[in-house]
Design a protein around this motif. Structure first.
Motif, PDB file in Angstrom:
ATOM      1  N   ILE B  64     -36.755   3.800  12.959  1.00 49.96           N
ATOM      2  CA  ILE B  64     -35.300   3.885  13.104  1.00 49.96           C
ATOM      3  C   ILE B  64     -34.740   2.516  13.457  1.00 49.96           C
ATOM      4  CG2 ILE B  64     -33.427   5.146  14.209  1.00 49.96           C
ATOM      5  CD1 ILE B  64     -35.522   6.805  12.684  1.00 49.96           C
ATOM      6  N   ALA B  65     -35.486   1.774  14.298  1.00 47.59           N
ATOM      7  CA  ALA B  65     -35.046   0.419  14.640  1.00 47.59           C
ATOM      8  C   ALA B  65     -34.995  -0.447  13.386  1.00 47.59           C
ATOM      9  CB  ALA B  65     -35.984  -0.181  15.681  1.00 47.59           C
ATOM     10  N   VAL B  66     -36.022  -0.308  12.519  1.00 45.30           N
ATOM     11  CA  VAL B  66     -36.038  -1.088  11.272  1.00 45.30           C
ATOM     12  C   VAL B  66     -34.820  -0.757  10.419  1.00 45.30           C
ATOM     13  CG1 VAL B  66     -37.243  -1.341   9.079  1.00 45.30           C
ATOM     14  CG2 VAL B  66     -38.518  -1.442  11.204  1.00 45.30           C
ATOM     15  N   LEU B  67     -34.488   0.548  10.346  1.00 42.17           N
ATOM     16  CA  LEU B  67     -33.342   0.943   9.537  1.00 42.17           C
ATOM     17  C   LEU B  67     -32.053   0.342  10.083  1.00 42.17           C
ATOM     18  CD1 LEU B  67     -34.031   4.670   8.713  1.00 42.17           C
ATOM     19  CD2 LEU B  67     -33.985   2.743   7.180  1.00 42.17           C
ATOM     20  N   LEU B  68     -31.922   0.339  11.406  1.00 43.06           N
ATOM     21  CA  LEU B  68     -30.710  -0.233  11.994  1.00 43.06           C
ATOM     22  C   LEU B  68     -30.623  -1.729  11.692  1.00 43.06           C
ATOM     23  CD1 LEU B  68     -30.450   1.610  15.408  1.00 43.06           C
ATOM     24  CD2 LEU B  68     -28.928   1.768  13.462  1.00 43.06           C
ATOM     25  N   ALA B 166     -24.130   5.551  14.502  1.00 42.89           N
ATOM     26  CA  ALA B 166     -25.320   5.083  13.793  1.00 42.89           C
ATOM     27  C   ALA B 166     -26.432   4.696  14.767  1.00 42.89           C
ATOM     28  CB  ALA B 166     -24.967   3.896  12.891  1.00 42.89           C
ATOM     29  N   VAL B 167     -26.054   4.233  15.941  1.00 41.46           N
ATOM     30  CA  VAL B 167     -27.060   3.828  16.922  1.00 41.46           C
ATOM     31  C   VAL B 167     -27.483   5.010  17.795  1.00 41.46           C
ATOM     32  CG1 VAL B 167     -27.494   2.274  18.865  1.00 41.46           C
ATOM     33  CG2 VAL B 167     -26.238   1.453  16.905  1.00 41.46           C
ATOM     34  N   VAL B 212     -26.649   5.715   8.353  1.00 43.49           N
ATOM     35  CA  VAL B 212     -27.270   4.453   7.947  1.00 43.49           C
ATOM     36  C   VAL B 212     -27.495   4.439   6.437  1.00 43.49           C
ATOM     37  CG1 VAL B 212     -29.372   3.083   8.094  1.00 43.49           C
ATOM     38  CG2 VAL B 212     -28.352   3.982  10.162  1.00 43.49           C
ATOM     39  N   LEU B 213     -28.058   5.531   5.904  1.00 38.67           N
ATOM     40  CA  LEU B 213     -28.366   5.584   4.470  1.00 38.67           C
ATOM     41  C   LEU B 213     -27.091   5.522   3.640  1.00 38.67           C
ATOM     42  CD1 LEU B 213     -31.242   8.197   4.343  1.00 38.67           C
ATOM     43  CD2 LEU B 213     -31.401   5.744   4.054  1.00 38.67           C
ATOM     44  N   ALA B 214     -26.064   6.299   4.057  1.00 37.25           N
ATOM     45  CA  ALA B 214     -24.806   6.252   3.315  1.00 37.25           C
ATOM     46  C   ALA B 214     -24.146   4.899   3.511  1.00 37.25           C
ATOM     47  CB  ALA B 214     -23.878   7.376   3.770  1.00 37.25           C
TER      48      ALA B 214
END
Lengths: 92, 228, 124
Positions: B64-68, B166-167, B212-214
């Motif tokens: 999740i950190a990587v995605l952020l 998001a966070v 995040v994805l959107a």
């Protein structure tokens, strides 16, 4: 050779063909389309590997979302001005 | 010449690796029995969810950190001179051109169903295939569809509320992961509460991952007539 | 040969094809495609190899599930960078050296740097 294994063999062949087509087709639009097809075939492969979780994620994310991302980037990069239904025009 | 060299190298690599795969001995370490042993205290009945959020929760937390970080990278890379001074402003008036009525109708029809389906998939993750990732992907797809129907505008930079949302998933996950630190190790949930904690983490993750994805798409999307 | 092993072998071929594509293709969007195909190949090897005895293994499946979501995030970031490059230099290919002169004159942003360095050289 059982029917299931024959299906696996067919699916693997299609996967490789879709990947090769995505990499080698001269027209970028067709290669993006081949990539989306590749993503959907991957989802099928995950089902065959007893991984329905990954299949669900791959179908939604791998084929859907990254396809949309790529087509949008294509439109922005290879830029005719964006108008209504731009993809249908350029898909030919 | 270079092409030939690269193709030869790739073919040799594939041949060697396939040869290695074919006479690979059986694995000496099998995690399946260990996982089966840990299932009763994991809090869920579906092994993949148990691995994702309990036994290998660390990977998921960092993912999740990587995605952020990726979302942050997209925000920075797509920042444009005309909008950087005003974060939170949406780019272009939302209705620049009217949407295709078919897309509009489809989006209005599909979105509520997608939300219900996402909640079902999230709930089902505890005991059958499903979970936060798939639910988030479905929600994100619904958001993208809403964008095509010109209902959700592309945004230049996420507003404060969106950024917090998001966070939030990561923050909730981190807080719950740190809870047992007083008496044990990171991510070592008490078995009695594990099911509930995992559901809380997954609910937060679903919302954040969907945003995040959107966001990856909406931050980049060209609004026809809006930009340029 | 079990069917899981068949998928692992297909994964190796996909990885090799993708790697060759990343090296050989010029258009950056195509490189992103090749990169994604490499990733899918690696995932197939991970899961296929772990399940070659025919029994599903949830541990690599969970790893691959996170991997797919990370892959799409990486794709989004790569596309953002490509679009930024295109906006600033007008280039969409990865030719670093040949395309450089053209890129710098178009960019305008990379030009001041060598000038500043040259200016310092004169002052000394």
């Amino acid at each position: 050779m059982s029917a299931a294994f024959a299906f696996d063999l067919l699916l693997v062949t299609l996967l490789l063909l879709a990947a090769l087509r995505a990499l080698t087709t001269p027209r970028l639009g067709q290669s993006l389309l081949a990539f989306v097809v590749f993503g959907l075939l991957m989802a099928l492969a995950w089902v065959r590997l007893d991984a329905p979780d990954i299949a669900l994620a791959e179908a939604a994310v791998g084929a859907g979302l990254s396809g949309v991302l790529l087509f949008d980037a294509w439109r922005a990069l290879c830029g005719e001005p964006a108008d209504e239904a731009p993809t249908a025009e350029r898909m030919r | 010449m270079k092409r030939l060299a690269v193709l030869t190298a790739a073919a040799a690599f594939a041949a060697l690796l396939i040869g290695a795969l074919l006479d690979l001995p059986a694995a000496t370490l099998d995690l399946r029995p260990l996982l089966a042993e840990a299932m009763p205290v994991s809090g869920v009945a579906h092994p993949v969810t148990a691995v994702l959020l309990n036994t290998r929760g660390y990977d998921t937390l960092l993912e999740i950190a990587v995605l952020l970080v990726a979302l942050l990278g997209v925000v920075v890379a797509s920042a444009r001179a005309d909008v950087t001074g005003d974060p939170g402003r949406t780019l272009a008036p939302p209705v620049a051109t009217s949407a295709d009525p078919m897309v509009s109708a489809l989006a209005r029809l599909v979105t509520p169903l997608a939300v219900i389906f996402a909640i079902y998939v999230l709930w089902a993750g505890a005991h059958r295939p499903g979970g936060a990732f798939q639910a988030a992907a479905i929600l994100a797809a619904a958001l993208v569809l809403l964008h095509f129907a010109r209902i959700v505008p592309a945004c230049a930079a996420p507003s404060r509320g969106l950024r917090i949302a998001a966070v939030a998933g990561f923050a909730i996950f981190l807080a719950i992961a740190a809870l047992p630190l007083a008496g044990g190790a990171l991510l070592q949930y008490p078995p009695a509460a594990a099911g509930l904690l995992i559901l809380a983490i997954e609910s937060g993750l679903t919302v954040s991952l969907a945003l995040v994805l959107a966001g990856l798409f909406l931050l980049l999307a060209d609004d026809p007539g809006g930009r340029r | 040969m079990s069917s899981a092993l068949l998928y692992a072998i297909a994964g190796v071929l996909l990885f090799a094809a993708g790697a060759a594509g990343v090296v050989m293709l010029d258009h950056l969007l195509r490189r992103v495609l090749a990169f994604n195909i490499m990733g899918s190949g690696a995932c197939l090897v991970l899961v296929g190899l772990a399940q070659r005895s025919g029994i599903p293994d949830p541990v690599p499946q969970a790893m691959v599930l996170t991997g797919i979501v990370v892959a799409v995030a990486a794709t989004g970031l790569a596309l953002a960078l490509i679009r930024r490059l295109h906006a600033q230099t007008g280039r969409v290919d990865g030719k670093g050296e040949e395309g450089r002169d053209k890129g710098e004159t178009v960019a305008g942003l990379t030009l001041p740097v060598p000038q500043a360095v040259a200016g310092q050289g004169r002052d000394d």
